[in-house]
Every structure is written in C-alpha cells, then in structure tokens.
Design a protein around this motif. Structure first.
Motif, PDB file in Angstrom:
ATOM      1  N   VAL A   1       9.478 -28.789  20.047  1.00 63.37           N
ATOM      2  CA  VAL A   1       9.828 -30.141  19.571  1.00 63.37           C
ATOM      3  C   VAL A   1       8.576 -31.007  19.472  1.00 63.37           C
TER       4      VAL A   1
ATOM      5  N   ILE B   1      20.972 -28.841  22.687  1.00 57.67           N
ATOM      6  CA  ILE B   1      20.950 -27.388  22.522  1.00 57.67           C
ATOM      7  C   ILE B   1      21.586 -26.713  23.729  1.00 57.67           C
ATOM      8  N   LEU B   2      21.235 -27.187  24.908  1.00 55.99           N
ATOM      9  CA  LEU B   2      21.757 -26.546  26.116  1.00 55.99           C
ATOM     10  C   LEU B   2      23.245 -26.800  26.299  1.00 55.99           C
TER      11      LEU B   2
ATOM     12  N   LEU C   1      16.798 -31.052  23.669  1.00 53.95           N
ATOM     13  CA  LEU C   1      17.053 -30.035  24.693  1.00 53.95           C
ATOM     14  C   LEU C   1      18.479 -30.130  25.220  1.00 53.95           C
TER      15      LEU C   1
ATOM     16  N   LYS D   1      16.519 -19.819  24.329  1.00 56.43           N
ATOM     17  CA  LYS D   1      16.731 -21.237  24.665  1.00 56.43           C
ATOM     18  C   LYS D   1      16.078 -21.608  26.002  1.00 56.43           C
TER      19      LYS D   1
ATOM     20  N   PRO E   1      14.000 -23.865  28.194  1.00 52.55           N
ATOM     21  CA  PRO E   1      13.729 -25.305  28.070  1.00 52.55           C
ATOM     22  C   PRO E   1      12.265 -25.655  27.782  1.00 52.55           C
TER      23      PRO E   1
ATOM     24  N   ILE F   1      11.432 -24.932  24.250  1.00 51.96           N
ATOM     25  CA  ILE F   1      12.089 -25.884  23.347  1.00 51.96           C
ATOM     26  C   ILE F   1      11.294 -27.189  23.317  1.00 51.96           C
ATOM     27  N   ARG F   2      10.928 -27.668  24.490  1.00 52.70           N
ATOM     28  CA  ARG F   2      10.148 -28.926  24.563  1.00 52.70           C
ATOM     29  C   ARG F   2       8.826 -28.782  23.803  1.00 52.70           C
TER      30      ARG F   2
ATOM     31  N   ASP G   1      12.425 -35.049  22.750  1.00 55.05           N
ATOM     32  CA  ASP G   1      12.485 -33.658  23.221  1.00 55.05           C
ATOM     33  C   ASP G   1      13.637 -33.469  24.214  1.00 55.05           C
TER      34      ASP G   1
END
Lengths: 184, 143
Positions: free
Chosen positions: A21, B70-71, B67, A12, A14, A17-18, B63
C-alpha cells in the motif's frame, strides 16, 4: 514484483500488505485525483483500488510491471466512480467567474479566483475524449513517460504523443471558451 | 500572428516547446493584446493548479484501512477518509435523542398535581377555596 512479496500478498500477510500500500498509494491517488479532481473522492477510490489489487494479486501474471497493472485498475475504477456518481460529480457548467479586482497586474482589470480555475480545470478535463483524458492525466499527474503511458494504455508511443498534443490543445480551447464567456 | 493562432500555440509557448521565431511572434502579439494576455494567465494558473494537485498525498492511515478491509474479507467496506460527515450525522442523532429525552424529562417535572398550601395566595380561586374552606378570595388577595 518479487516472488516473495507476491506470495506474502497472496497469503494476506499484514506487513506485506502495508508495504505494498505504501509503495503504490501515491501513484494511485494521483491518477484518481486527475480524474475526480477532489481529494475525498480520490481517497475513497484509492482505497478501493488497493483493496481490489491485493485481493486480485493471485491473478497478476507479471506480463507488465505491477505499477502498470495498478495504474490500469486505478483508471478503470476512477471511470466507474465517475459514471456511477455522475449527478454528484463536480461537473458544473462554465459559469461566470467571481470577479476580483487585481491589485498586482496593470494590464487587466480582472483576476481569477483559484477556486474558479480548479472548477474549470475539472470541467475541461472531464470533457476531453477518453483516450486524450487518459494520456493527459498519466503524463501531467503521474509524470509518466510516453513509453510508460503506452504500456498502460496499449497505444504506441507516437499515438500517445499525438493524444497528448490534442488533449493540450483541447484543454487550451476549453479554457479560452471559459475566458470568453466570463470576460468578453 | 492573430488571436486564433495564439490560441493554438499558447500551450506550447508556456511549456517552452516552441521555435524562437514563433515565440517572438507570440510575445509581440501579447504585448498589444490584453485578451490573449489574460488567456495566457488563465493557462498558467491552470497548470499551476495541476502542479499543486500533484503534491497532494492520500490519507495518512490508508494502509490501516486497506489492511482492515482485506483481513475482514469485506471488499466493499470502505471508510470515508478525511470526511467528517458521518461524525456529524452521529452527532445529530445524539443531539435529537438528547433533545427528546430532555423534553420528556422537563415535561414530567413541569407537570405537577396541584397541591397548593393554604398559605399561597395567588393561585386559582377555585383551588384556594377548596383548600381553605370558607375564606373568600377577596380577603386573601388583599391581605
């Protein structure tokens, strides 16, 4: 998917993840848009899909491409959304169109509003049998090839082609019914 | 070619996936049949709607929302994007609360105990007499 990115998503991170996405949001959004025919709903489902994908990324075994996997989840969540929100769905009976006098074309006295077209497209797509609907949306909204569609749906390429042809014919028939009910 | 056959082949005609001979037959029919011409227009418009829908993109800050969700480890928490209904609801609640508060405030200010001075001539007879003692109301009103 590269192993490094996979690991970062599992952890996870960040930035990962960005990146993920932004790499996949358009594909997901267009798939959802094809099903729900509504921007707001498509945005909601897109969020859900991406969250679900990232949270389940540890289960991805790379038996297919990540794009295939993500699209499959988008289709499933879109169908769930439609089933759960059936009463709020944008299904309307084929109604008489608002008639507008055409200033441009000389061969007909009537023209159609864009909104009527959208409403009837939504209705026509929603009435397609599920496999035809799937093939139609993946082809026309995501520009997937027969091969890509076959990977997502599990059908053979020739089946995909046949499903697509039938979907188009059915769509054409439903639009003709709309026209008959409104203009004849 | 009749209208029923046109209905079958119209999609392929629009997409250009049709033989030349069939294309010629279709165009010959379309030149004389307004209904089929209208159906063709409906189909073309529909396909153009699909093309337009394909140009749409998801919300700009999706996004960040993903995020955050999820966090915060809350997979059911999705925020309605591009939909200001929740803002309207909050605004409605604030407006109602303000209205109630204003109503209470105004009500408190309007209601005052009756403390009229002897110089005010046009209040209730009973009150005036009470404040001024022996002066009768007719004298006061016609001064």
């Amino acid at each position: 998917m590269e192993e490094n990115l996979h690991k970062k998503l599992v952890n996870k991170e960040p930035l990962a993840i960005r990146q993920f996405v932004n790499d996949h949001k358009n594909v997901v959004f267009r798939t959802c848009m094809g099903y729900v025919q509504n921007e707001d709903d498509a945005n909601d489902i897109t969020q859900e899909v991406l969250i679900k994908v990232i949270q389940s990324i540890h289960q991805f075994k790379a038996k297919s491409s990540i794009k295939t996997w993500v699209t499959r989840i988008a289709i499933n969540l879109s169908l769930n959304y439609i089933r759960d929100n059936k009463k709020h769905n944008n299904k309307t009976k084929l109604e008489k169109a608002d008639y507008f006098l055409s200033d441009e074309e000389s061969e007909s006295d009537y023209s159609l509003s864009r909104e009527e077209i959208k409403k009837n497209l939504s209705e026509a797509i929603s009435q397609l049998p599920e496999r035809q609907q799937e093939a139609f949306i993946l082809f026309h909204y995501n520009d997937y090839s027969y091969r890509e569609i076959s990977e997502i749906t599990g059908d053979s390429e020739s089946s995909v082609e046949s499903l697509l042809q039938r979907a188009r014919k059915n769509l054409q028939k439903k639009l003709a019914v709309f026209y008959t009910e409104n203009f004849m | 070619m009749n209208c029923k056959e046109i209905e079958i082949w119209l999609y392929d005609y629009v997409e250009g996936r049709i033989s030349d001979s069939r294309k010629t037959s279709i165009e010959k029919h379309l030149s004389t049949c307004n209904d089929c011409k209208m159906q063709l227009r409906v189909l073309k418009e529909t396909l153009s709607v699909i093309e337009e829908q394909k140009t749409l993109t998801p919300a700009d800050n999706i996004d960040s929302y993903v995020l955050d969700a999820i966090l915060s480890n809350n997979e059911r928490k999705t925020i309605r994007l591009n939909n200001f209904r929740w803002i309207q609801q909050i605004a409605a609640v604030i407006l109602i609360a303000f209205s109630i508060g204003s109503g209470i405030f105004i009500g408190n200010n309007l209601y005052q105990p009756e403390t009229y001075s002897s110089e005010s001539n046009f209040w209730s007879n009973e009150l005036y007499i009470e404040n001024t003692g022996s002066i009768d109301i007719e004298t006061i009103l016609y001064e």
